[in-house]
Design a protein around this motif. Structure first.
Motif, PDB file in Angstrom:
ATOM      1  N   ILE A 102      69.905   3.526  10.110  1.00  0.00           N
ATOM      2  CA  ILE A 102      70.152   4.555   9.094  1.00  0.00           C
ATOM      3  C   ILE A 102      69.624   3.940   7.802  1.00  0.00           C
ATOM      4  N   ARG A 103      68.573   4.529   7.244  1.00  0.00           N
ATOM      5  CA  ARG A 103      67.952   3.904   6.068  1.00  0.00           C
ATOM      6  C   ARG A 103      68.752   4.159   4.796  1.00  0.00           C
ATOM      7  N   GLU A 104      69.460   5.289   4.753  1.00  0.00           N
ATOM      8  CA  GLU A 104      70.140   5.644   3.496  1.00  0.00           C
ATOM      9  C   GLU A 104      71.172   6.733   3.775  1.00  0.00           C
ATOM     10  N   VAL A 105      72.325   6.644   3.101  1.00  0.00           N
ATOM     11  CA  VAL A 105      73.278   7.759   3.136  1.00  0.00           C
ATOM     12  C   VAL A 105      73.569   8.117   1.680  1.00  0.00           C
ATOM     13  N   ALA A 107      75.862  10.317  -0.488  1.00  0.00           N
ATOM     14  CA  ALA A 107      77.039  11.197  -0.491  1.00  0.00           C
ATOM     15  C   ALA A 107      76.902  12.281  -1.562  1.00  0.00           C
ATOM     16  N   ASP A 108      76.347  11.925  -2.731  1.00  0.00           N
ATOM     17  CA  ASP A 108      76.231  12.925  -3.807  1.00  0.00           C
ATOM     18  C   ASP A 108      75.238  14.022  -3.432  1.00  0.00           C
ATOM     19  N   GLY A 109      74.136  13.616  -2.832  1.00  0.00           N
ATOM     20  CA  GLY A 109      73.114  14.595  -2.451  1.00  0.00           C
ATOM     21  C   GLY A 109      73.383  15.225  -1.093  1.00  0.00           C
ATOM     22  N   ALA A 110      74.470  14.781  -0.411  1.00  0.00           N
ATOM     23  CA  ALA A 110      74.828  15.287   0.922  1.00  0.00           C
ATOM     24  C   ALA A 110      73.629  15.229   1.875  1.00  0.00           C
ATOM     25  N   SER A 111      73.083  14.018   2.031  1.00  0.00           N
ATOM     26  CA  SER A 111      71.961  13.857   2.962  1.00  0.00           C
ATOM     27  C   SER A 111      71.947  12.422   3.471  1.00  0.00           C
ATOM     28  N   LEU A 112      71.220  12.197   4.550  1.00  0.00           N
ATOM     29  CA  LEU A 112      70.999  10.827   5.018  1.00  0.00           C
ATOM     30  C   LEU A 112      69.597  10.723   5.583  1.00  0.00           C
ATOM     31  N   ILE A 113      69.092   9.479   5.631  1.00  0.00           N
ATOM     32  CA  ILE A 113      67.786   9.252   6.254  1.00  0.00           C
ATOM     33  C   ILE A 113      68.007   8.389   7.486  1.00  0.00           C
ATOM     34  N   ALA A 114      67.621   8.929   8.636  1.00  0.00           N
ATOM     35  CA  ALA A 114      67.805   8.213   9.903  1.00  0.00           C
ATOM     36  C   ALA A 114      66.448   7.971  10.538  1.00  0.00           C
ATOM     37  N   GLU A 115      66.289   6.807  11.177  1.00  0.00           N
ATOM     38  CA  GLU A 115      65.073   6.593  11.962  1.00  0.00           C
ATOM     39  C   GLU A 115      65.173   7.414  13.247  1.00  0.00           C
ATOM     40  N   ALA A 116      64.001   7.695  13.810  1.00  0.00           N
ATOM     41  CA  ALA A 116      63.941   8.653  14.920  1.00  0.00           C
ATOM     42  C   ALA A 116      64.738   8.214  16.145  1.00  0.00           C
ATOM     43  N   THR A 122      75.206   8.293  16.272  1.00  0.00           N
ATOM     44  CA  THR A 122      75.107   7.347  15.150  1.00  0.00           C
ATOM     45  C   THR A 122      74.957   8.104  13.833  1.00  0.00           C
ATOM     46  N   ALA A 123      74.148   9.149  13.839  1.00  0.00           N
ATOM     47  CA  ALA A 123      73.968   9.944  12.610  1.00  0.00           C
ATOM     48  C   ALA A 123      75.282  10.629  12.231  1.00  0.00           C
ATOM     49  N   GLN A 124      75.998  11.134  13.239  1.00  0.00           N
ATOM     50  CA  GLN A 124      77.297  11.772  12.947  1.00  0.00           C
ATOM     51  C   GLN A 124      78.247  10.753  12.306  1.00  0.00           C
ATOM     52  N   ALA A 125      78.259   9.520  12.860  1.00  0.00           N
ATOM     53  CA  ALA A 125      79.175   8.491  12.343  1.00  0.00           C
ATOM     54  C   ALA A 125      78.790   8.094  10.917  1.00  0.00           C
ATOM     55  N   ALA A 126      77.478   8.031  10.644  1.00  0.00           N
ATOM     56  CA  ALA A 126      77.028   7.661   9.293  1.00  0.00           C
ATOM     57  C   ALA A 126      77.483   8.719   8.287  1.00  0.00           C
ATOM     58  N   ILE A 211      57.443  11.626  15.316  1.00  0.00           N
ATOM     59  CA  ILE A 211      58.422  11.582  14.229  1.00  0.00           C
ATOM     60  C   ILE A 211      59.022  10.176  14.211  1.00  0.00           C
ATOM     61  N   THR A 212      58.990   9.524  13.031  1.00  0.00           N
ATOM     62  CA  THR A 212      59.538   8.164  12.965  1.00  0.00           C
ATOM     63  C   THR A 212      60.828   8.108  12.137  1.00  0.00           C
ATOM     64  N   ALA A 213      61.030   9.075  11.245  1.00  0.00           N
ATOM     65  CA  ALA A 213      62.281   9.114  10.469  1.00  0.00           C
ATOM     66  C   ALA A 213      62.474  10.520   9.922  1.00  0.00           C
ATOM     67  N   ALA A 214      63.730  10.819   9.568  1.00  0.00           N
ATOM     68  CA  ALA A 214      64.025  12.162   9.065  1.00  0.00           C
ATOM     69  C   ALA A 214      65.098  12.104   7.998  1.00  0.00           C
ATOM     70  N   SER A 215      64.952  12.965   7.006  1.00  0.00           N
ATOM     71  CA  SER A 215      65.984  13.159   6.002  1.00  0.00           C
ATOM     72  C   SER A 215      66.786  14.389   6.430  1.00  0.00           C
ATOM     73  N   LEU A 216      68.103  14.230   6.533  1.00  0.00           N
ATOM     74  CA  LEU A 216      68.930  15.269   7.155  1.00  0.00           C
ATOM     75  C   LEU A 216      70.009  15.784   6.212  1.00  0.00           C
ATOM     76  N   ASN A 217      70.313  17.046   6.370  1.00  0.00           N
ATOM     77  CA  ASN A 217      71.307  17.728   5.547  1.00  0.00           C
ATOM     78  C   ASN A 217      72.732  17.478   6.070  1.00  0.00           C
ATOM     79  N   LEU A 218      73.668  17.204   5.176  1.00  0.00           N
ATOM     80  CA  LEU A 218      75.070  17.039   5.577  1.00  0.00           C
ATOM     81  C   LEU A 218      75.907  18.140   4.934  1.00  0.00           C
ATOM     82  N   VAL A 219      77.066  18.416   5.534  1.00  0.00           N
ATOM     83  CA  VAL A 219      77.950  19.462   4.985  1.00  0.00           C
ATOM     84  C   VAL A 219      79.368  18.894   4.835  1.00  0.00           C
ATOM     85  N   SER A 220      80.237  19.687   4.222  1.00  0.00           N
ATOM     86  CA  SER A 220      81.617  19.226   4.006  1.00  0.00           C
ATOM     87  C   SER A 220      82.335  19.039   5.336  1.00  0.00           C
TER      88      SER A 220
END
Ligand SMILES: Cc1cc2nc3c(=O)[nH]c(=O)nc-3n(C[C@H](O)[C@H](O)[C@H](O)COP(=O)(O)OP(=O)(O)OC[C@H]3O[C@@H](n4cnc5c(N)ncnc54)[C@H](O)[C@@H]3O)c2cc1C
Length: 479
Positions: A102-105, A107-116, A122-126, A211-220
């Motif tokens: 996980i390259r970045e989480v 919280a303010d922008g509600a997003s994370l960057i995960a490698e493919a 793992t993304a859910q846990a991050a 696809i090698t990495a993705a920036s993903l949207n998070l919600v409340s």
């Protein structure tokens, strides 16, 4: 490829990836070649395990130079053979399993960057580690990867509320067929600066880029949740019930899963400690989940009131509301066990289709009747994400028919199901994709203009047919 060229190429792979990055041993290859449906088994020239985007790009250039095709692979949970090998001596599997950080989480922008190669779990846990939710959930989430989820545009039971994977992607990093890296790893919510290229790669099943990495949207994160299991007399009543639940519970409705009595019977046989949640048997059941990020303790009461109203109006025959997480999990377990449990009923011919929700009762009745005429005693086990119109139209073998005899009827059954899907303006591939399994069907049934544009896109991005040839577009279709 002759032996000298082959060993030269394998040495070049090892120079880029190190010895542990190249898998050739027959026993080690099994976990990359054995796919969930057991249809495809061919072995690749090698499995390559790059650990960085630069290594992926270097491998693409080497493969291009030697005319070796690349089959991208994530968790190998795909159900249409998209991650499998077609021409053993001419293809490598490129596994993203070592790219799993996980390259970045944010919280303010509600997003994370995960490698493919990160698993969905793992993304859910991050996301959870900063009090947010990554709103995608599949039974395969412990193994399926973010890259695979994006490449297949995965759906799941939360799609009815949050949309499928396409809706969760903010940006992508992709290695192209010419070895260049498209850096679109933005987390911007607004960006109208030209064509949205991310959309090309989402759902492209490894045929247009890696696809090698993705920036993903998070919600409340939900603060209140409620699960209910509802017995229903027929499918028209189920649709009325869906409307009533949406009217009363609005956007709190997060999952609406349909299952027939046959599925529950299979599951109760398969799970010895499970029991029927309702006192009487019903032809159909609906599993409802509601969530809200608003704190309080009103959600359960609201659901109970909606279900009482449904009972008064005669659209819900009976229902049980889970009082706690343990009870909710045991209701979900009944749904998650359908696929493995169906094996107790012998061979199952599977179809992952979608039709407009309003046509479901007519579609199911008409298709089941046509199947019964063709194969007397056939046992349709139709379940799935009814809120999205996505049905797993699975057909269990007649009790008095041999497995091989039933398998031989697969073509006839497919024709009946897919003809009906097309008549109802549905899709022959709702969430699992086309892969290798349905490529011929798409070539035969797809809209000519759409197929022509798909071929042109493939030629523009991958003129040498290097990336996952024969998937989505049938062999010979992309050239
Ligand atoms: C028990 C079970 C339950 C499932 N439930 C669901 C469900 O509810 N909803 C659903 O949609 N699917 C479901 N699936 C199917 C499967 O889990 C999804 O299709 C998933 O998204 C595949 O992810 P993966 O990492 O395993 O991809 P793989 O199987 O490895 O690959 C799938 C496809 O994606 C391509 N690909 C993989 N990684 C990349 C990458 N990094 N770049 C480019 N292309 C890539 C492959 O070439 C292939 O075409 C289920 C499968 C199982 C076994």
């Amino acid at each position: 490829m002759d032996i000298t060229a082959r060993s030269g190429l394998l040495e070049a792979f090892s120079r880029v990836l190190g010895q542990s990055g190249v898998v050739r041993d027959a026993a080690d290859l099994d976990r990359y070649t054995a796919e969930p449906r057991g249809r495809y088994h061919e072995r690749p020239l090698a499995v390559l395990r790059p650990a960085s985007t630069q290594e992926v790009a270097a491998i693409v250039l080497l493969c291009r130079e030697h005319g070796v095709a690349i089959v991208p692979q994530g968790g190998n949970t795909g159900l249409v053979g998209g991650q499998s090998i077609d021409r053993p001596e001419h293809e490598v599997i490129l596994s993203l399993e070592r790219m799993r950080s996980i390259r970045e989480v944010d919280a303010d922008g509600a997003s994370l960057i995960a490698e493919a190669g990160c698993t969905l779990a793992t993304a859910q846990a991050a996301a959870e580690s900063v009090g947010l939710l990554f709103p995608m959930s599949l039974a395969s989430e412990g193994t399926a990867t973010i890259g695979g989820n994006i490449a297949t545009n995965a759906g799941g039971h939360l799609t009815v509320r949050y949309g499928n994977m396409r809706r969760q992607v903010l940006g992508l990093e992709v290695v192209l067929a010419d070895g260049r890296v498209l850096d679109g790893l933005t987390s911007l919510r607004k960006d109208n600066s030209g064509y949205d290229l991310n959309q090309l790669f989402i759902g492209s099943e490894g045929t247009l880029g890696i696809i090698t990495a993705a920036s993903l949207n998070l919600v409340s994160m939900p603060r209140q949740s409620m699960t209910a299991f509802i017995g229903v007399h027929d499918l028209p009543a189920t649709l009325t019930l869906l409307r009533l639940l949406r009217n009363h519970l609005g956007e709190t409705v997060s999952a609406l899963e349909l299952m027939p009595r046959l599925a529950l019977d299979f599951v109760l046989d398969y799970l010895p400690d499970a029991h029927d949640p309702l006192v009487r048997a019903y032809p159909w059941y609906l599993l409802l989940q509601c969530d809200t990020a608003v704190a309080g303790d009103w959600l359960q009461d609201a659901c109970v009131q909606a279900l009482e109203r449904a009972a008064d109006e005669g659209v819900a025959a009976d229902a049980v509301v889970a009082g706690d997480d343990t009870r909710a999990n045991s209701l979900w377990r009944l749904r998650e066990a359908i696929s493995p449990a169906q094996k107790t009923g012998g061979v199952s011919l599977k179809h992952d289709i979608s039709v407009p929700v309003a046509t479901i009762p007519e579609f199911v009745a008409e298709t089941c009747a046509a199947l019964e005429r063709q194969v007397p005693g056939i046992r349709p086990c139709v379940f799935g994400h009814i809120g999205d119109g996505n049905l797993h139209f699975n057909l269990s073998q007649p009790e008095d028919m041999a497995a091989d005899a039933f398998r031989a009827l697969e073509g006839d059954c497919n024709r009946i199901v897919f003809d009906a899907v097309v008549r109802h303006r549905g899709s022959i591939a709702a969430e699992h994709g086309i892969g290798r399994l349905r490529a011929g069907e798409l070539a035969r049934r797809g809209d000519a203009v759409r197929l022509d544009l798909m071929r042109r896109l493939k030629r523009a991005l991958d003129p040498d047919d290097l990336l996952n040839p024969g998937k989505v577009l049938a062999p010979g279709e992309s050239g």
